[in-house]
Design a protein around this motif. Structure first.
Motif, PDB file in Angstrom:
ATOM      1  N   GLY A  59      48.053  43.869  45.936  1.00 20.47           N
ATOM      2  CA  GLY A  59      48.192  43.744  44.379  1.00 20.47           C
ATOM      3  C   GLY A  59      46.684  43.473  43.830  1.00 20.47           C
ATOM      4  N   ILE A  60      46.621  42.657  42.942  1.00 21.15           N
ATOM      5  CA  ILE A  60      45.339  42.214  42.389  1.00 21.15           C
ATOM      6  C   ILE A  60      44.300  41.751  43.362  1.00 21.15           C
TER       7      ILE A  60
ATOM      8  N   LEU B  43      43.525  42.616  46.390  1.00 20.27           N
ATOM      9  CA  LEU B  43      42.829  43.927  46.877  1.00 20.27           C
ATOM     10  C   LEU B  43      41.748  44.210  46.176  1.00 20.27           C
ATOM     11  N   HIS B  44      42.001  44.342  44.758  1.00 26.81           N
ATOM     12  CA  HIS B  44      41.084  44.618  43.837  1.00 26.81           C
ATOM     13  C   HIS B  44      39.972  43.797  43.636  1.00 26.81           C
ATOM     14  N   VAL B  45      40.286  42.534  43.418  1.00 24.02           N
ATOM     15  CA  VAL B  45      39.292  41.496  43.521  1.00 24.02           C
ATOM     16  C   VAL B  45      38.391  41.349  44.728  1.00 24.02           C
ATOM     17  N   TRP B  46      38.999  41.531  45.898  1.00 25.40           N
ATOM     18  CA  TRP B  46      38.271  41.485  47.046  1.00 25.40           C
ATOM     19  C   TRP B  46      37.306  42.704  47.238  1.00 25.40           C
ATOM     20  N   LEU B  47      37.708  43.760  46.855  1.00 27.75           N
ATOM     21  CA  LEU B  47      36.705  45.099  47.220  1.00 27.75           C
ATOM     22  C   LEU B  47      35.716  44.919  46.136  1.00 27.75           C
ATOM     23  N   VAL B  48      35.939  44.522  44.803  1.00 30.23           N
ATOM     24  CA  VAL B  48      34.643  44.671  43.801  1.00 30.23           C
ATOM     25  C   VAL B  48      33.740  43.491  44.322  1.00 30.23           C
ATOM     26  N   THR B  49      34.397  42.299  44.627  1.00 27.63           N
ATOM     27  CA  THR B  49      33.506  41.213  44.998  1.00 27.63           C
ATOM     28  C   THR B  49      32.503  41.568  46.390  1.00 27.63           C
ATOM     29  N   PHE B  50      33.265  41.957  47.295  1.00 29.17           N
ATOM     30  CA  PHE B  50      32.478  42.159  48.566  1.00 29.17           C
ATOM     31  C   PHE B  50      31.578  43.527  48.432  1.00 29.17           C
ATOM     32  N   GLY B  51      32.156  44.442  47.560  1.00 26.71           N
ATOM     33  CA  GLY B  51      31.294  45.761  47.473  1.00 26.71           C
ATOM     34  C   GLY B  51      30.030  45.440  46.308  1.00 26.71           C
TER      35      GLY B  51
ATOM     36  N   SER C 150      36.798  35.972  49.286  1.00 24.34           N
ATOM     37  CA  SER C 150      37.150  36.634  50.513  1.00 24.34           C
ATOM     38  C   SER C 150      38.383  35.842  51.289  1.00 24.34           C
ATOM     39  N   TRP C 151      37.928  34.481  51.385  1.00 22.17           N
ATOM     40  CA  TRP C 151      39.061  33.460  51.750  1.00 22.17           C
ATOM     41  C   TRP C 151      40.157  33.588  50.845  1.00 22.17           C
ATOM     42  N   MET C 152      39.977  33.424  49.793  1.00 23.19           N
ATOM     43  CA  MET C 152      41.345  33.254  48.856  1.00 23.19           C
ATOM     44  C   MET C 152      41.807  34.715  48.961  1.00 23.19           C
ATOM     45  N   CYS C 153      41.331  35.501  48.644  1.00 31.76           N
ATOM     46  CA  CYS C 153      42.048  37.016  48.652  1.00 31.76           C
ATOM     47  C   CYS C 153      42.747  37.352  50.130  1.00 31.76           C
ATOM     48  N   LEU C 154      42.145  36.974  51.318  1.00 30.08           N
ATOM     49  CA  LEU C 154      42.803  37.025  52.689  1.00 30.08           C
ATOM     50  C   LEU C 154      43.963  36.398  52.741  1.00 30.08           C
ATOM     51  N   ARG C 155      43.855  34.956  52.197  1.00 28.12           N
ATOM     52  CA  ARG C 155      45.251  34.151  52.370  1.00 28.12           C
ATOM     53  C   ARG C 155      46.289  34.834  51.762  1.00 28.12           C
ATOM     54  N   LYS C 156      46.142  35.744  50.640  1.00 24.31           N
ATOM     55  CA  LYS C 156      47.221  36.471  49.777  1.00 24.31           C
ATOM     56  C   LYS C 156      47.735  37.673  50.447  1.00 24.31           C
ATOM     57  N   GLY C 157      46.737  38.050  51.638  1.00 23.33           N
ATOM     58  CA  GLY C 157      47.127  39.318  52.447  1.00 23.33           C
ATOM     59  C   GLY C 157      46.621  40.651  51.729  1.00 23.33           C
ATOM     60  N   LEU C 158      45.755  40.380  50.851  1.00 20.94           N
ATOM     61  CA  LEU C 158      44.843  41.685  49.962  1.00 20.94           C
ATOM     62  C   LEU C 158      46.175  42.293  49.680  1.00 20.94           C
TER      63      LEU C 158
END
Length: 222
Positions: free
Chosen positions: A45-46, A48-56, A35-43
Protein backbone atom coordinates in the motif's frame (compact mmCIF):
# COMPACT_ATOMS: atom_id res chain seq x y z
CA UNK A 1 48.63 36.85 -0.61
CA UNK A 2 50.15 33.87 -2.39
CA UNK A 3 51.40 32.47 0.93
CA UNK A 4 47.88 32.35 2.36
CA UNK A 5 46.31 30.45 -0.52
CA UNK A 6 47.28 26.93 0.62
CA UNK A 7 45.83 27.50 4.12
CA UNK A 8 42.69 29.07 2.65
CA UNK A 9 42.17 26.13 0.33
CA UNK A 10 42.78 23.72 3.21
CA UNK A 11 40.18 25.44 5.40
CA UNK A 12 37.61 25.37 2.58
CA UNK A 13 38.30 21.68 1.97
CA UNK A 14 37.89 20.89 5.65
CA UNK A 15 34.59 22.78 5.77
CA UNK A 16 33.31 21.00 2.66
CA UNK A 17 34.35 17.63 4.07
CA UNK A 18 32.55 18.38 7.37
CA UNK A 19 29.39 19.48 5.55
CA UNK A 20 29.56 16.34 3.41
CA UNK A 21 29.70 14.13 6.53
CA UNK A 22 26.78 16.06 8.08
CA UNK A 23 24.80 15.60 4.89
CA UNK A 24 25.49 11.86 4.83
CA UNK A 25 24.31 11.60 8.43
CA UNK A 26 21.05 13.37 7.58
CA UNK A 27 20.50 11.26 4.46
CA UNK A 28 21.32 8.07 6.35
CA UNK A 29 19.02 8.90 9.27
CA UNK A 30 15.98 9.68 7.10
CA UNK A 31 16.55 6.80 4.68
CA UNK A 32 17.21 4.16 7.35
CA UNK A 33 14.28 5.18 9.54
CA UNK A 34 11.78 5.32 6.67
CA UNK A 35 13.10 2.02 5.24
CA UNK A 36 12.82 0.34 8.63
CA UNK A 37 9.27 1.62 9.13
CA UNK A 38 8.13 0.57 5.65
CA UNK A 39 9.82 -2.83 5.72
CA UNK A 40 8.09 -3.60 9.02
CA UNK A 41 4.78 -3.09 7.21
CA UNK A 42 5.80 -5.38 4.35
CA UNK A 43 6.11 -2.64 1.69
CA UNK A 44 2.40 -2.79 0.92
CA UNK A 45 0.00 0.00 0.00
CA UNK A 46 1.13 3.48 0.97
CA UNK A 47 4.33 2.09 2.50
CA UNK A 48 5.65 1.00 -0.90
CA UNK A 49 5.12 4.53 -2.21
CA UNK A 50 6.87 6.08 0.79
CA UNK A 51 9.87 3.73 0.59
CA UNK A 52 10.34 4.12 -3.17
CA UNK A 53 10.28 7.93 -3.17
CA UNK A 54 12.44 8.18 -0.04
CA UNK A 55 15.08 5.70 -1.16
CA UNK A 56 14.99 6.98 -4.73
CA UNK A 57 14.94 10.74 -4.20
CA UNK A 58 16.52 11.29 -0.78
CA UNK A 59 19.25 8.65 -0.99
CA UNK A 60 20.13 7.68 -4.57
CA UNK A 61 19.42 10.97 -6.35
CA UNK A 62 21.25 12.92 -3.64
CA UNK A 63 24.28 10.65 -3.90
CA UNK A 64 24.17 10.96 -7.68
CA UNK A 65 24.12 14.75 -7.48
CA UNK A 66 27.11 14.77 -5.12
CA UNK A 67 29.34 12.66 -7.37
CA UNK A 68 30.97 15.85 -8.71
CA UNK A 69 31.06 17.64 -5.35
CA UNK A 70 34.61 18.62 -4.31
CA UNK A 71 34.00 17.60 -0.71
CA UNK A 72 32.81 14.09 -1.60
CA UNK A 73 35.46 11.75 -0.21
CA UNK A 74 33.65 8.81 -1.84
CA UNK A 75 34.37 10.03 -5.39
CA UNK A 76 37.29 12.40 -4.78
CA UNK A 77 39.93 10.10 -6.29
CA UNK A 78 37.88 9.02 -9.30
CA UNK A 79 38.31 10.49 -12.76
CA UNK A 80 35.61 12.59 -14.41
CA UNK A 81 34.66 9.60 -16.54
CA UNK A 82 33.93 7.36 -13.54
CA UNK A 83 32.14 10.16 -11.69
CA UNK A 84 29.89 10.65 -14.70
CA UNK A 85 29.17 6.91 -14.89
CA UNK A 86 28.29 6.77 -11.19
CA UNK A 87 26.13 9.89 -11.54
CA UNK A 88 24.19 8.41 -14.45
CA UNK A 89 23.60 5.05 -12.74
CA UNK A 90 22.50 6.59 -9.43
CA UNK A 91 20.26 9.17 -11.08
CA UNK A 92 18.59 6.63 -13.38
CA UNK A 93 17.93 4.14 -10.55
CA UNK A 94 16.98 6.82 -8.02
CA UNK A 95 14.83 8.79 -10.46
CA UNK A 96 13.23 5.56 -11.67
CA UNK A 97 12.35 4.53 -8.11
CA UNK A 98 10.95 7.98 -7.35
CA UNK A 99 8.85 8.01 -10.52
CA UNK A 100 7.62 4.47 -9.80
CA UNK A 101 6.67 5.48 -6.26
CA UNK A 102 4.68 8.47 -7.53
CA UNK A 103 3.06 6.37 -10.25
CA UNK A 104 1.98 3.72 -7.75
CA UNK A 105 0.32 6.36 -5.59
CA UNK A 106 -1.41 7.94 -8.60
CA UNK A 107 -2.81 4.52 -9.55
CA UNK A 108 -3.95 3.92 -5.94
CA UNK A 109 -5.71 7.32 -5.97
CA UNK A 110 -7.26 6.55 -9.39
CA UNK A 111 -5.25 9.34 -11.06
CA UNK A 112 -6.65 12.06 -8.83
CA UNK A 113 -4.34 14.43 -6.97
CA UNK A 114 -5.20 15.15 -3.35
CA UNK A 115 -5.61 18.82 -2.45
CA UNK A 116 -2.50 19.00 -0.26
CA UNK A 117 0.86 20.68 -0.65
CA UNK A 118 2.55 17.28 -0.38
CA UNK A 119 0.50 15.75 -3.20
CA UNK A 120 0.85 18.78 -5.50
CA UNK A 121 4.63 18.96 -5.03
CA UNK A 122 4.92 15.20 -5.43
CA UNK A 123 3.12 15.31 -8.78
CA UNK A 124 5.32 18.21 -9.93
CA UNK A 125 8.42 16.23 -8.93
CA UNK A 126 7.06 13.21 -10.83
CA UNK A 127 6.73 15.24 -14.07
CA UNK A 128 10.04 17.08 -13.67
CA UNK A 129 11.92 13.87 -12.86
CA UNK A 130 10.62 12.23 -16.03
CA UNK A 131 11.77 15.21 -18.11
CA UNK A 132 15.07 15.34 -16.21
CA UNK A 133 15.81 11.70 -16.98
CA UNK A 134 15.23 12.37 -20.68
CA UNK A 135 17.38 15.50 -20.58
CA UNK A 136 20.07 13.47 -18.83
CA UNK A 137 20.11 11.06 -21.74
CA UNK A 138 20.46 14.01 -24.08
CA UNK A 139 23.33 15.36 -21.94
CA UNK A 140 25.14 12.01 -22.18
CA UNK A 141 24.67 12.12 -25.97
CA UNK A 142 25.61 15.81 -26.09
CA UNK A 143 28.60 15.27 -28.37
CA UNK A 144 26.57 13.34 -30.88
CA UNK A 145 23.89 16.06 -30.82
CA UNK A 146 26.38 18.94 -30.89
CA UNK A 147 25.40 19.98 -34.42
CA UNK A 148 21.77 20.45 -33.41
CA UNK A 149 22.17 21.74 -29.84
CA UNK A 150 25.20 23.18 -28.05
CA UNK A 151 26.48 20.63 -25.47
CA UNK A 152 26.85 23.44 -22.93
CA UNK A 153 23.22 24.53 -23.38
CA UNK A 154 22.08 20.90 -23.22
CA UNK A 155 23.97 20.23 -20.00
CA UNK A 156 22.87 23.54 -18.45
CA UNK A 157 19.25 22.66 -19.17
CA UNK A 158 19.79 19.24 -17.58
CA UNK A 159 21.34 20.74 -14.42
CA UNK A 160 18.43 23.18 -14.06
CA UNK A 161 15.84 20.43 -14.51
CA UNK A 162 17.62 18.03 -12.17
CA UNK A 163 18.02 20.73 -9.55
CA UNK A 164 14.32 21.67 -9.75
CA UNK A 165 13.15 18.05 -9.65
CA UNK A 166 15.28 17.25 -6.62
CA UNK A 167 14.33 20.37 -4.63
CA UNK A 168 10.61 19.91 -5.31
CA UNK A 169 10.83 16.21 -4.41
CA UNK A 170 12.52 17.09 -1.12
CA UNK A 171 9.89 19.73 -0.35
CA UNK A 172 7.17 17.15 -1.07
CA UNK A 173 8.90 14.87 1.44
CA UNK A 174 9.10 17.76 3.92
CA UNK A 175 5.35 18.40 3.80
CA UNK A 176 4.60 14.68 3.73
CA UNK A 177 5.83 14.23 7.30
CA UNK A 178 3.05 16.46 8.67
CA UNK A 179 0.34 15.86 6.06
CA UNK A 180 0.26 12.06 6.13
CA UNK A 181 -0.79 9.83 9.01
CA UNK A 182 2.36 7.68 8.79
CA UNK A 183 4.53 10.08 10.78
CA UNK A 184 2.00 11.84 13.01
CA UNK A 185 1.92 8.91 15.39
CA UNK A 186 5.62 9.43 16.17
CA UNK A 187 4.93 12.77 17.84
CA UNK A 188 5.39 16.41 16.86
CA UNK A 189 9.04 16.53 17.93
CA UNK A 190 9.93 13.59 15.70
CA UNK A 191 8.17 15.21 12.72
CA UNK A 192 10.23 18.37 13.33
CA UNK A 193 13.43 16.30 13.50
CA UNK A 194 12.64 14.59 10.18
CA UNK A 195 11.82 17.93 8.58
CA UNK A 196 15.05 19.53 9.78
CA UNK A 197 17.15 16.56 8.59
CA UNK A 198 15.44 16.69 5.19
CA UNK A 199 15.95 20.44 4.76
CA UNK A 200 19.60 20.28 5.85
CA UNK A 201 20.21 17.44 3.39
CA UNK A 202 18.47 19.33 0.59
CA UNK A 203 20.56 22.48 1.12
CA UNK A 204 23.89 20.65 1.43
CA UNK A 205 23.22 18.35 -1.53
CA UNK A 206 22.43 21.24 -3.86
CA UNK A 207 25.69 23.13 -3.15
CA UNK A 208 27.51 21.24 -5.90
CA UNK A 209 24.62 21.68 -8.35
CA UNK A 210 24.50 25.43 -7.69
CA UNK A 211 28.27 25.68 -8.30
CA UNK A 212 27.96 23.71 -11.53
CA UNK A 213 25.03 25.83 -12.71
CA UNK A 214 26.88 29.05 -11.92
CA UNK A 215 29.94 27.91 -13.90
CA UNK A 216 27.80 26.94 -16.89
CA UNK A 217 25.88 30.23 -16.85
CA UNK A 218 29.17 32.16 -16.71
CA UNK A 219 30.47 30.12 -19.67
CA UNK A 220 27.28 30.79 -21.64
CA UNK A 221 27.36 34.54 -21.03
CA UNK A 222 31.10 35.06 -21.53
Amino acid sequence: MSEKKPSQISVIQHIEAALYVLNQLCIGFVTLWVSWMCLRKGLTGIYLHVWLVTFGFIFLMAEGMMCFYDGSWLTLRYTRKYKTAAHVVLQVIGGGMGVAGCLIQLIRDKWTIAVTTHASLGFAAFILCLISLLSGLAAVLARAMSRAVSPLINKTFHVVLGFAAYVIAMMAQYYGYAQTSLFKGQGADFVILMRVATLVSMVLTTIGAIKSLYQKVVSLTS
